[in-house]
Design a protein around this motif. Sequence first.
Motif, PDB file in Angstrom:
ATOM      1  N   GLY A  42      -3.101  -8.493  -4.538  1.00  0.00           N
ATOM      2  CA  GLY A  42      -3.101  -7.577  -3.400  1.00  0.00           C
ATOM      3  C   GLY A  42      -2.241  -8.085  -2.256  1.00  0.00           C
ATOM      4  N   HIS A  43      -2.336  -9.382  -1.956  1.00  0.00           N
ATOM      5  CA  HIS A  43      -1.589  -9.922  -0.805  1.00  0.00           C
ATOM      6  C   HIS A  43      -0.083  -9.885  -1.059  1.00  0.00           C
ATOM      7  CE1 HIS A  43      -4.997 -12.172   1.434  1.00  0.00           C
ATOM      8  NE2 HIS A  43      -5.536 -11.313   0.586  1.00  0.00           N
ATOM      9  N   GLY A  44       0.326 -10.252  -2.272  1.00  0.00           N
ATOM     10  CA  GLY A  44       1.758 -10.245  -2.589  1.00  0.00           C
ATOM     11  C   GLY A  44       2.313  -8.827  -2.570  1.00  0.00           C
ATOM     12  N   LEU A  45       1.562  -7.892  -3.136  1.00  0.00           N
ATOM     13  CA  LEU A  45       2.019  -6.501  -3.192  1.00  0.00           C
ATOM     14  C   LEU A  45       2.047  -5.880  -1.798  1.00  0.00           C
ATOM     15  CD1 LEU A  45       0.043  -5.527  -6.409  1.00  0.00           C
ATOM     16  CD2 LEU A  45       2.539  -5.658  -6.210  1.00  0.00           C
ATOM     17  N   ALA A  46       1.036  -6.202  -0.979  1.00  0.00           N
ATOM     18  CA  ALA A  46       1.025  -5.686   0.404  1.00  0.00           C
ATOM     19  C   ALA A  46       2.215  -6.259   1.169  1.00  0.00           C
ATOM     20  CB  ALA A  46      -0.289  -6.063   1.095  1.00  0.00           C
ATOM     21  N   THR A  47       2.514  -7.530   0.936  1.00  0.00           N
ATOM     22  CA  THR A  47       3.673  -8.146   1.606  1.00  0.00           C
ATOM     23  C   THR A  47       4.947  -7.393   1.238  1.00  0.00           C
ATOM     24  OG1 THR A  47       2.557 -10.291   1.457  1.00  0.00           O
ATOM     25  CG2 THR A  47       4.915 -10.315   1.932  1.00  0.00           C
ATOM     26  N   HIS A  95      -7.671  -6.851  12.876  1.00  0.00           N
ATOM     27  CA  HIS A  95      -6.417  -6.129  12.618  1.00  0.00           C
ATOM     28  C   HIS A  95      -6.477  -5.536  11.207  1.00  0.00           C
ATOM     29  CE1 HIS A  95      -2.211  -5.230  13.422  1.00  0.00           C
ATOM     30  NE2 HIS A  95      -1.914  -5.635  12.197  1.00  0.00           N
ATOM     31  N   SER A  96      -6.996  -6.339  10.283  1.00  0.00           N
ATOM     32  CA  SER A  96      -7.098  -5.899   8.898  1.00  0.00           C
ATOM     33  C   SER A  96      -8.071  -4.729   8.766  1.00  0.00           C
ATOM     34  CB  SER A  96      -7.565  -7.064   8.023  1.00  0.00           C
ATOM     35  OG  SER A  96      -7.102  -6.905   6.716  1.00  0.00           O
ATOM     36  N   LEU A  97      -9.238  -4.859   9.412  1.00  0.00           N
ATOM     37  CA  LEU A  97     -10.246  -3.789   9.299  1.00  0.00           C
ATOM     38  C   LEU A  97      -9.694  -2.470   9.837  1.00  0.00           C
ATOM     39  CD1 LEU A  97     -13.023  -2.810   8.545  1.00  0.00           C
ATOM     40  CD2 LEU A  97     -13.975  -3.955  10.528  1.00  0.00           C
ATOM     41  N   LYS A  98      -8.944  -2.578  10.929  1.00  0.00           N
ATOM     42  CA  LYS A  98      -8.342  -1.335  11.476  1.00  0.00           C
ATOM     43  C   LYS A  98      -7.352  -0.759  10.456  1.00  0.00           C
ATOM     44  CE  LYS A  98      -9.072  -1.742  16.389  1.00  0.00           C
ATOM     45  NZ  LYS A  98      -9.138  -3.098  16.963  1.00  0.00           N
ATOM     46  N   MET A  99      -6.614  -1.634   9.783  1.00  0.00           N
ATOM     47  CA  MET A  99      -5.667  -1.130   8.775  1.00  0.00           C
ATOM     48  C   MET A  99      -6.421  -0.508   7.592  1.00  0.00           C
ATOM     49  SD  MET A  99      -2.719  -4.083   8.778  1.00  0.00           S
ATOM     50  CE  MET A  99      -1.507  -3.165   7.804  1.00  0.00           C
ATOM     51  N   TRP A 100      -7.556  -1.117   7.197  1.00  0.00           N
ATOM     52  CA  TRP A 100      -8.372  -0.530   6.118  1.00  0.00           C
ATOM     53  C   TRP A 100      -8.762   0.896   6.466  1.00  0.00           C
ATOM     54  CZ3 TRP A 100      -9.103  -1.973   1.306  1.00  0.00           C
ATOM     55  CH2 TRP A 100      -9.020  -3.324   0.953  1.00  0.00           C
ATOM     56  N   ALA A 188      -4.536  -2.762  -5.071  1.00  0.00           N
ATOM     57  CA  ALA A 188      -3.332  -3.321  -5.713  1.00  0.00           C
ATOM     58  C   ALA A 188      -2.415  -2.192  -6.186  1.00  0.00           C
ATOM     59  CB  ALA A 188      -3.744  -4.216  -6.883  1.00  0.00           C
ATOM     60  N   TRP A 189      -2.993  -1.190  -6.825  1.00  0.00           N
ATOM     61  CA  TRP A 189      -2.178  -0.099  -7.378  1.00  0.00           C
ATOM     62  C   TRP A 189      -1.510   0.706  -6.257  1.00  0.00           C
ATOM     63  CZ3 TRP A 189      -6.829   1.631 -10.874  1.00  0.00           C
ATOM     64  CH2 TRP A 189      -7.005   0.691 -11.890  1.00  0.00           C
ATOM     65  N   GLY A 190      -2.239   0.944  -5.193  1.00  0.00           N
ATOM     66  CA  GLY A 190      -1.671   1.714  -4.074  1.00  0.00           C
ATOM     67  C   GLY A 190      -0.485   0.990  -3.455  1.00  0.00           C
ATOM     68  N   TYR A 191      -0.651  -0.313  -3.206  1.00  0.00           N
ATOM     69  CA  TYR A 191       0.469  -1.075  -2.639  1.00  0.00           C
ATOM     70  C   TYR A 191       1.616  -1.171  -3.644  1.00  0.00           C
ATOM     71  CZ  TYR A 191      -1.736  -2.610   1.714  1.00  0.00           C
ATOM     72  OH  TYR A 191      -2.279  -2.645   2.977  1.00  0.00           O
ATOM     73  N   ALA A 192       1.284  -1.337  -4.937  1.00  0.00           N
ATOM     74  CA  ALA A 192       2.334  -1.458  -5.957  1.00  0.00           C
ATOM     75  C   ALA A 192       3.155  -0.180  -6.011  1.00  0.00           C
ATOM     76  CB  ALA A 192       1.703  -1.754  -7.319  1.00  0.00           C
ATOM     77  N   ARG A 193       2.469   0.944  -6.045  1.00  0.00           N
ATOM     78  CA  ARG A 193       3.181   2.215  -6.129  1.00  0.00           C
ATOM     79  C   ARG A 193       4.047   2.433  -4.888  1.00  0.00           C
ATOM     80  NH1 ARG A 193       0.684   8.204  -5.967  1.00  0.00           N
ATOM     81  NH2 ARG A 193       0.194   7.453  -3.889  1.00  0.00           N
ATOM     82  N   PRO A 374      -4.624  -6.088   3.813  1.00  0.00           N
ATOM     83  CA  PRO A 374      -3.603  -5.348   4.574  1.00  0.00           C
ATOM     84  C   PRO A 374      -2.948  -6.206   5.664  1.00  0.00           C
ATOM     85  CG  PRO A 374      -5.644  -4.070   4.383  1.00  0.00           C
ATOM     86  CD  PRO A 374      -5.957  -5.450   3.913  1.00  0.00           C
ATOM     87  N   ALA A 375      -3.756  -6.907   6.452  1.00  0.00           N
ATOM     88  CA  ALA A 375      -3.180  -7.677   7.562  1.00  0.00           C
ATOM     89  C   ALA A 375      -2.389  -8.877   7.052  1.00  0.00           C
ATOM     90  CB  ALA A 375      -4.287  -8.143   8.508  1.00  0.00           C
ATOM     91  N   SER A 376      -2.878  -9.484   5.993  1.00  0.00           N
ATOM     92  CA  SER A 376      -2.163 -10.622   5.420  1.00  0.00           C
ATOM     93  C   SER A 376      -0.763 -10.193   4.991  1.00  0.00           C
ATOM     94  CB  SER A 376      -2.956 -11.141   4.212  1.00  0.00           C
ATOM     95  OG  SER A 376      -2.164 -11.965   3.406  1.00  0.00           O
ATOM     96  N   GLY A 377      -0.687  -9.064   4.282  1.00  0.00           N
ATOM     97  CA  GLY A 377       0.619  -8.570   3.852  1.00  0.00           C
ATOM     98  C   GLY A 377       1.492  -8.203   5.044  1.00  0.00           C
TER      99      GLY A 377
END
Length: 417
Positions: A42-47, A95-100, A188-193, A374-377
Motif C-alpha cells: 500500500g505504501h509503495g503504491l500510494a507513493t 493527516h492520514s485519517l483526513k485523507m482516508w 492497494a488495488w485503488g492506488y495501483a489502478r 495515504p499520508a505515508s505515500g
Amino acid sequence: MQHFSGFGLLKHSLTHHENWQRTWRNPTPKKKYDVIIIGGGGHGLATAYYLAKEHAVTNVAVIEKGYLGGGNTARNTTIVRSGYLWDESSHLYEHSLKMWEGLSKELNYNVMFSQRGVINLAHTLGDMRDLKRRVSSNHLNGIDAEMLDLQQVKEILPHLNCSDAARYPVIGAAWQGRAGVARHDAVAWGYARGADALGVDLIQETEVTDLIIEDGTIVGVKTNRYGDIQAGRVGSVVAGNSSVIASMAGFELPLESHPLQALVSEPIKPILDTVVMSNHVHGYVSQSDKGDLVIGAGIDGYNGYGQRGSYPTIEHTIQAIIEMFPIFSRVRMNRQWGGIVDTCPDACPIISDTPVKNLFFNCGWGTGGFKATPASGYVFAASLATGEMHELAKPFSLSRFHNGALIDEHGAAGVAH
Ligand SMILES: Cc1cc2nc3c(=O)[nH]c(=O)nc-3n(C[C@H](O)[C@H](O)[C@H](O)COP(=O)(O)OP(=O)(O)OC[C@H]3O[C@@H](n4cnc5c(N)ncnc54)[C@H](O)[C@@H]3O)c2cc1C
C-alpha cells in the motif's frame, strides 16, 4: 475498471472469466526511470500514485517481488485511527485519517472505510492515567477523542465482560469515533489502478536483488527478472524486508523484523460494531462486514522472515479475547496468518534520506502502518519528487537515532512491539 451490467456479469461467469479487461497493465520495464519504488504494498503504491498525481512525475516504476499488496498490506487487521501521543505522530496520522475520509472518492474506488470507532480499554489506574494523557494531547492537536466511564463502555459494548471478578476488570476507556477499519486489498488495488492510469509501470514478480551505487549515489537496481534498471532516485518501501535492502546499500537500520499474526473466525451474525483494543489483556477484535471476528495481538518475540508465527502467540491472543468476550468462546477460528513487521526502537516509522545520495527509505511502521498508508505515500512522494523531506516526515528522519530526538509511541502503538 470495466463496468458490467447484470447480464455482462452472467456472461463473463459463463465464459470462465475470459477477455476481462486488466485493471492495470503488465508492462515490461524500461531501461531507465526517474524514480524506482521497491515494494508494491500500500505504501509503495500510494507513493507512486501521489508522485504522478501531485508532482507530475510519471516516469516511475514500482518493483514488487510478489504480487501487489501481498505483503503486510494484505495481512493486516485494518485498524485506522489517529490517536497517538506526540505531536509529530498526531500530525502525520491525523493527516492520514483526513485523507482516508476522502479516499474512495479520490481513487474512485470503494476502499470501504468504515468509521465505526475504536475503543481502548483501561483496566488499571495506570491505564486510565495514560489514556487521559493521550486524549488531552489529542485535543491539543484538534483530534477527536474522549474518555468513557464504565457505564458508557457497557453501553457501547454490551457483550464485554465488565465483571469485578475478571482478572483485569475494565474501569473505563478512551474512544475515537472517527477511527475505524477499511478494506486492505481495495486500498492497494485503488492506488495501483490510479498509478497505472497516470503512467506508472507496476512490475510484479520481480525482486530487487541488489542496488547499483556509484560514488555514493544510487543509479539503479538489479533485478532477478529484468537485469539492471537505472533510476534517478530510489525509494525503498519494503516493510519487514527493509534491513535486507539497507544491507545492499551498505548501512544498517535500527529495525528488527518480527512476525505479527492475525486470525479470523467463522462468520457470525453482527455482534460487534466497533473496534475493541486492550493493551493490558493484550488483544484486539473487530467484526468484518462479512461477519468474521478479526483478531490480533502482539508480535512474536523472535526475529524472522517467515510469514507465519508460533502457536503460543495464537493461544495467548485467543485467551485475551475470550477474557474480554466470554460469549466468543464457542466461535471457531477459520484462518491464521502472519506478516513480517519492521519494528523501530521508538515505535515510530523512518521516512528519511540515507547516507547514499538519492536513496530514500520509508519503513519502521511496525504493527501500525496500514492506517498511515495515504499520508505515508503522500509525504514520501513529495520527498522523492523534490529530494527534500516533507515537513510532516522530517521528525521521522534517521538522524533522530544520532541526535536523540526520538518520539516514543510505545504507549499509543496499540499492540506491544
Ligand atoms: C497481522 C498484522 C496486523 C496488522 N494490523 C494493523 C492494523 O490493524 N492497523 C495498522 O495500521 N497496521 C497494521 N499492521 C501493519 C501494516 O500492515 C503495515 O505497517 C503496512 O501494511 C505496511 O505497508 P507497506 O506497504 O509498507 O508494506 P507491505 O505491504 O509489506 O509491502 C512491502 C512489499 O515489498 C515487497 N518486497 C520486499 N522485498 C522486496 C524486494 N527485494 N524486491 C521487490 N519487492 C520487495 C514485498 O513483497 C511487499 O509486497 C498489521 C500488520 C500485520 C502483519
